[in-house]
Design a protein around this motif. Structure first.
Motif, PDB file in Angstrom:
ATOM      1  N   MET A   1       0.782  -1.112   0.096  1.00  0.00           N
ATOM      2  CA  MET A   1       0.127  -0.017  -0.044  1.00  0.00           C
ATOM      3  C   MET A   1       0.889   1.398  -0.077  1.00  0.00           C
ATOM      4  O   MET A   1       0.713   2.267  -0.565  1.00  0.00           O
ATOM      5  CB  MET A   1      -1.092  -0.022   1.208  1.00  0.00           C
TER       6      MET A   1
ATOM      7  N   PHE B   1       2.343   1.703  -3.287  1.00  0.00           N
ATOM      8  CA  PHE B   1       1.701   2.243  -4.232  1.00  0.00           C
ATOM      9  C   PHE B   1       1.373   3.566  -4.016  1.00  0.00           C
ATOM     10  O   PHE B   1       0.853   4.558  -5.025  1.00  0.00           O
ATOM     11  CB  PHE B   1       0.245   1.209  -4.090  1.00  0.00           C
ATOM     12  N   MET B   2       1.354   4.198  -2.833  1.00  0.00           N
ATOM     13  CA  MET B   2       1.344   5.603  -2.667  1.00  0.00           C
ATOM     14  C   MET B   2       2.838   6.496  -2.751  1.00  0.00           C
ATOM     15  O   MET B   2       2.912   7.583  -2.506  1.00  0.00           O
ATOM     16  CB  MET B   2       0.647   5.807  -1.462  1.00  0.00           C
ATOM     17  N   GLY B   3       3.986   5.745  -3.303  1.00  0.00           N
ATOM     18  CA  GLY B   3       4.988   6.172  -3.521  1.00  0.00           C
ATOM     19  C   GLY B   3       5.697   6.629  -1.991  1.00  0.00           C
ATOM     20  O   GLY B   3       6.386   7.526  -1.746  1.00  0.00           O
TER      21      GLY B   3
ATOM     22  N   ASN C   1      -7.096   9.540 -11.907  1.00  0.00           N
ATOM     23  CA  ASN C   1      -7.894   8.798 -11.033  1.00  0.00           C
ATOM     24  C   ASN C   1      -8.429   7.666 -11.622  1.00  0.00           C
ATOM     25  O   ASN C   1      -8.274   6.256 -11.123  1.00  0.00           O
ATOM     26  CB  ASN C   1      -9.557   9.576 -10.696  1.00  0.00           C
TER      27      ASN C   1
ATOM     28  N   SER D   1      -5.343   5.407 -11.457  1.00  0.00           N
ATOM     29  CA  SER D   1      -4.910   4.574 -10.453  1.00  0.00           C
ATOM     30  C   SER D   1      -5.941   3.475 -10.081  1.00  0.00           C
ATOM     31  O   SER D   1      -5.654   2.685  -9.374  1.00  0.00           O
ATOM     32  CB  SER D   1      -4.998   5.762  -9.124  1.00  0.00           C
ATOM     33  N   GLN D   2      -7.098   3.776 -10.058  1.00  0.00           N
ATOM     34  CA  GLN D   2      -8.355   2.656  -9.987  1.00  0.00           C
ATOM     35  C   GLN D   2      -7.840   1.381 -10.658  1.00  0.00           C
ATOM     36  O   GLN D   2      -7.981   0.404 -10.275  1.00  0.00           O
ATOM     37  CB  GLN D   2      -9.537   3.307 -10.630  1.00  0.00           C
ATOM     38  N   ALA D   3      -7.357   1.611 -12.024  1.00  0.00           N
ATOM     39  CA  ALA D   3      -7.322   0.305 -12.821  1.00  0.00           C
ATOM     40  C   ALA D   3      -5.859  -0.499 -12.176  1.00  0.00           C
ATOM     41  O   ALA D   3      -5.999  -1.432 -11.929  1.00  0.00           O
ATOM     42  CB  ALA D   3      -7.147   0.814 -14.348  1.00  0.00           C
TER      43      ALA D   3
ATOM     44  N   THR E   1      -4.809  -0.191  -9.298  1.00  0.00           N
ATOM     45  CA  THR E   1      -5.175  -0.889  -7.948  1.00  0.00           C
ATOM     46  C   THR E   1      -5.943  -2.152  -7.942  1.00  0.00           C
ATOM     47  O   THR E   1      -5.641  -3.206  -7.476  1.00  0.00           O
ATOM     48  CB  THR E   1      -6.276   0.012  -7.113  1.00  0.00           C
TER      49      THR E   1
ATOM     50  N   SER F   1       0.485   4.866  -7.646  1.00  0.00           N
ATOM     51  CA  SER F   1      -0.391   5.680  -8.293  1.00  0.00           C
ATOM     52  C   SER F   1      -0.012   7.142  -8.464  1.00  0.00           C
ATOM     53  O   SER F   1      -0.235   7.787  -9.357  1.00  0.00           O
ATOM     54  CB  SER F   1      -1.395   6.119  -7.208  1.00  0.00           C
ATOM     55  N   PRO F   2       1.043   7.857  -7.763  1.00  0.00           N
ATOM     56  CA  PRO F   2       1.500   9.222  -8.011  1.00  0.00           C
ATOM     57  C   PRO F   2       2.269   8.909  -9.469  1.00  0.00           C
ATOM     58  O   PRO F   2       2.515  10.018 -10.332  1.00  0.00           O
ATOM     59  CB  PRO F   2       2.422   9.490  -6.989  1.00  0.00           C
TER      60      PRO F   2
ATOM     61  N   THR G   1       1.285  11.098 -12.662  1.00  0.00           N
ATOM     62  CA  THR G   1       2.497  12.010 -13.311  1.00  0.00           C
ATOM     63  C   THR G   1       2.572  11.741 -14.892  1.00  0.00           C
ATOM     64  O   THR G   1       2.666  12.460 -16.006  1.00  0.00           O
ATOM     65  CB  THR G   1       3.589  12.017 -12.644  1.00  0.00           C
TER      66      THR G   1
END
Lengths: 460, 460
Positions: A261, A264-266, A332, A335-337, A339, A436-437, A441
Motif C-alpha cells: 500500500m 503504491f502511494m510512493g 483517478n 490509479s483505480q485500474a 489498484t 499511483s503518483p 504523473t
C-alpha cells in the motif's frame, strides 16, 4: 475471562499498582494473556517494569519479554544482571530471541555471549545468520521430532519429555539420523493411532516444505494456501532447520500488505518506520521525499507540453480552465485500474498469461467510463463557458473538443494504469511499484498531449 | 514431495489424464494436497470432473469439494444424484458447507433438504442463519468438546472416538451440561498430563472468546493478537456455538485489506466482483463509476475558482502553466499522508487519542517537504519562464510567488490528508473512506484558492 479485551484489565491493573497491591496484581497477571501483560508492562516506567517483571514466574518471563516493545526490552536488558538475563533469554521463543539479539549492537552481543547457555548461544547465532526476508530469518527452531521406527507410545513419551519447552507440537517431524526430513505426523494422528504400531504407519510422506532461502512472503503464501499450522524449512541437504508458524506468516502478510500500500502511494518502506508514532518526522520525511521530489521533477515533461502551447493558451484562455480536470480524471481512472490489477495479481486471480484479457477488460471498463464522462464534460463546458466566443466556432465545438479530450484521456489512462503493474511483473518487479503518483504523473503527459492536439486540430 | 508446488503436478496429472491412465492418476491425487487436486479438477470439463471426483476416496471428497471453484461445485451438484450428494455434503467442512448451501437458490435448498442427514440439515440451517460479516457467518461447528470431570484418559478416548470427523482438535473445549463453556484444554495439555487426573486439573479458565454477532474483522484481529489457532464463539447465554479457525481469519484479513485498498482508490467493494476475471466489465464499471463521476462533478468547485480568475489568467498566461503542478503535488502529498495514517490506524499503532500528535507530526513532515519543493519550484520557474515579462515585477517575483503557493499547498494538503481518516474514524466511519481521489479533488480546491490569492496579491 476476557472478551472485549484490554482496556478493562489494564485499568484494573493500573489501579492495583497505584494502591500498591502488587501481590494481587501479580496473581492476576499470571492468569492473563501474555500479550496483555506485555501491553501493561509497556506502559510502566523502568523501575516498576523491573520489579513486576522479576516477580513473574520464570516460565512466563520469556514469552512476555518477547511481546514487549523494543524500548522496554532494552530497559530490562540494561537493568538486569547479565547472568539473570541469560536465564530469561533461554525462555524466549527462538524466533524473537534471534530478533532481539540482532538488535543489540555488535559490542553488546559479544558481552552477552559468554553468559548464555551453550544451546541458546548456538541457536541464536545460527538463526541470526540468515539473510533478512528469507524463510530462515523468520523461522523458529522450536519444533518436535521423532524417529520413524519408534512406536506410537514411545513417540508420545518422547513428546512428554521434550515438549514442556516446545510450543508447537501439533505437527511432529520425522527425521532420519542425519536430520533429513522423511515426513511428518500430526499430534492428532498419534492420538488416533494404536499405541503399539510404528510411527511410520501414520507417516505423511508427501509434505509441503520451504527452502531456507525462500522469500518469506512466498513462505507465508504457502502456509495460507495449504492451510498449514506450520511449514518445515529445509536446507539444501533437505535437513530440517526450523519451522515457520502460521502466526508469523500472518505478521508477514500484514507487513507485506503495508509495504504494497505504501509503495503504491510512493512511500519508500523501511523497517525503521514500521511504527508510526515511534518514528521521527525526519524518518517519515525520508520515506516520502524521494517520490514527491522525483515526481515533481518528472512533471516537467507535461509542463513543457503546456509551455509549447502557451500561445494557444494566450488566445484561448478558456483552455486553462479545463487543464486540471483532464489531468485529474486521468489520474483517478489510471490509479483505480492499477489498484484493481495489483490486487488481482497479489491474490493470484490473474497471472501474466492473462495479460491480454486484463487489458481488454480494462479497455471495456474505460469505454463505459469515458462514455459517461463525455456527456458530463460537454454539459459542464456549456454551463461554465457557454458564453465564450471563439474566432471561427461556437461553444458547442469547444464543448465537444474538451469532452472528446477527456474521454480519450480516461481510456488511455485506464489502459496505462492496468498495463504498468503487468509490465513491472513481467520484469520480475513488484507490481505495486506502478504507484499511483507515478501513474498520475505519467498520464498527465498523455493528457496534455491529447488535449492540445485536439485543441489545435479543432479550435485553432 | 511438493516444494515449488502446483505447476509440475498439474502438468504431470494432465499428461496421465490424456494418456487415459486414470488409475495411476487417481493414486497420485489421493496423496496430493487437497488444494492442488481441487485446482486440477477446476480445469476439467464437467464429465471428466464427475468421473475423477466420484472415483476419489469418500473421506477426501468433502474437503476437495470445498476447495473447488463455485462453478465446478455447481456442475458436480447438478450431475450427481441428490442422494449421493448428501453423503459428500456430510463430509464438507461445516463452514464451507453452509456457504455452498446459501449459494443454492431457495428452491434448490428446499429440494436438497429431504436428502440430507438430520445432523447436517440442522447444522447447515443454523449456520446459514447468521448475518453476513459476523463471527457466526464465518464460524465452523467442527470442534471437539469434553466434560470437566472426565479423567484425562477418558477425554483422550472420547477424542479418539469423535475425532475422525473433527479437523480441529488442538484445542478441546470444556462445557457443562448446558453447553456453556467453562474453559479449554489444549491437546498438548492432555498429552502432558497424567492419564488419571481430572481434565479440570489442566483446565484454562481464562480464555479469549468472540460473541456470535461480533464483526468478523475484529474476530480475525483477536486471533492474530493472541496467536490463537482457533477462537471459540459464544452466544448470549455463553453457550459454545462454534469456532473460527486461524486460516479463516487469514482469509478475512486478506479480504478486508483488499476492501481497504479499493475503498482508498474510490472503488466500491462488493462480493460480486471479488474475482477479477470472473466479473464482467459492466460489474467492474459499476464499482468505479460512482467515484469517477462524483469526483468529476465535485471538481466543478475548483474550476469555478479558476473561472473567477480567467481575467488574470488572460493577462498572465504563464500562470496556467503551473496550475497542474500545484494540483498534482498537493494530491500526492495528501494521499501519502492519508495512506500512512490509515495504515497506522488499521494496525492499531495510532488511536483517536493521538490525533494531535499525528497532525503535528504530519505538519512537520509537510514543512520539510515544502522546504525542498520551494527551491525546486523556484528553479523550475526561472528555467521555464525566466523570460516572462510582468507588468511591474521581474521573473524572480513570479518564481517566488509560485514556489510559495506550492509550499503552502503541500502543507495544507498533508494536514488535510492526515486529518480526513481521523475525522472519518471519529464519526465511526472506516478511515479508508478518506480515499485518495477524494483527497486529490478536495486539495485541488485549496490549491487553486491559495494559488490565485497569492498571484492576485503579489503579481497583479
Amino acid at each position: 475471562m476476557t472478551n472485549t479485551v484490554g482496556i478493562t484489565n489494564l485499568v484494573q491493573w493500573a489501579r492495583l499498582l497505584e494502591q500498591q497491591q502488587e501481590k494481587e496484581l501479580l496473581a492476576l497477571l499470571c492468569d492473563a494473556p501474555i500479550i496483555e501483560v506485555a501491553e501493561f508492562l509497556n506502559q510502566q516506567p523502568s523501575q516498576k517494569l523491573l520489579t513486576l517483571f522479576t516477580h513473574l514466574p520464570q516460565e512466563l518471563q520469556g514469552a512476555i519479554f518477547a511481546d514487549l516493545e523494543e524500548e522496554q526490552q532494552r530497559n530490562l536488558y540494561e537493568l538486569l544482571p547479565r547472568k539473570d538475563f541469560a536465564t530469561i533469554f533461554s525462555h524466549i521463543p527462538s524466533h524473537q530471541r534471534a530478533e532481539f539479539y540482532q538488535q543489540l549492537g555488535h559490542n553488546e552481543q559479544i558481552r552477552l555471549l559468554p553468559y548464555l547457555y551453550k544451546k541458546d548461544r548456538e541457536d541464536v547465532m545460527t538463526l541470526s545468520a540468515y539473510a533478512p526476508g528469507t524463510a530462515g530469518s523468520i523461522m523458529s527452531t522450536d519444533f518436535a521430532t521423532v524417529i520413524e521406527n519408534m512406536k506410537v507410545k514411545e513417540a508420545i513419551q518422547k513428546l512428554r519429555e521434550d515438549s514442556p519447552s516446545k510450543k508447537m507440537i501439533y505437527y511432529i517431524y520425522v527425521v532420519d539420523q542425519n536430520m533429513q526430513m522423511t515426513g511428518f505426523v500430526s499430534l492428532k494422528d498419534l492420538i488416533m493411532a494404536a499405541p503399539d504400531v510404528q510411527v511410520a504407519h501414520a507417516l505423511h510422506e508427501n509434505f509441503i516444505y520451504a527452502n531456507i532461502n525462500d522469500d518469506r512472503e512466498s513462505v507465508a503464501r504457502q502456509i495460507e494456501k495449504y492451510d498449514l499450522v506450520a511449514i518445515p524449512v529445509l536446507n539444501e541437504e533437505k535437513q530440517l532447520m526450523g519451522i515457520v508458524r502460521y502466526d508469523d506468516a500472518m505478521d508477514v502478510i500484514r507487513e507485506e500488505e503495508t509495504e504494497d500500500m505504501e509503495k503504491f502511494m510512493g512511500i519508500v518502506s523501511n523497517e525503521d518506520t514500521s511504527d508510526y508514532l515511534r518514528s521521527s518526522s525526519l524518518q517519515h520525511f525520508r520515506k516520502r521525499v524521494t517520490w514527491i521530489v522525483g515526481l515533481f521533477i518528472a512533471s516537467i515533461v507535461s509542463e513543457l507540453i503546456i509551455h509549447k502551447h502557451e500561445a494557444l493558451l494566450g488566445r484561448l484562455t478558456v483552455l486553462a480552465l479545463y487543464l486540471p480536470m483532464i489531468a485529474g480524471a486521468g489520474g483517478n481512472a489510471g490509479s483505480q485500474a492499477a489498484t484493481v490489477v495489483i490486487r488481482a495479481l497479489s491474490l493470484s486471480q490473474v497471472t501474466l498469461r492473462n495479460w491480454l484479457e486484463v487489458v481488454f477488460k480494462e479497455a471495456q471498463v474505460a469505454f463505459l467510463l469515458a462514455f459517461c464522462l463525455f456527456f458530463l464534460a460537454f454539459l459542464k463546458v456549456i454551463i461554465l463557458s457557454g458564453n465564450v466566443v471563439l474566432e471561427n466556432h461556437g461553444p458547442y465545438r469547444l464543448a465537444f473538443a474538451i469532452a472528446l479530450s477527456l474521454s480519450l484521456q480516461v481510456i488511455t489512462s485506464t489502459v496505462v494504469g492496468a498495463s504498468l503493474p503487468l509490465i513491472a511483473k513481467y520484469f520480475n518487479g513488484d507490481p505495486a511499484v506502478a504507484a499511483s503518483p507515478a501513474i498520475t504523473t505519467l498520464v498527465d503527459i498523455t493528457g496534455m498531449a491529447i488535449y492540445f492536439a485536439i485543441a489545435m486540430a479543432m479550435l485553432y
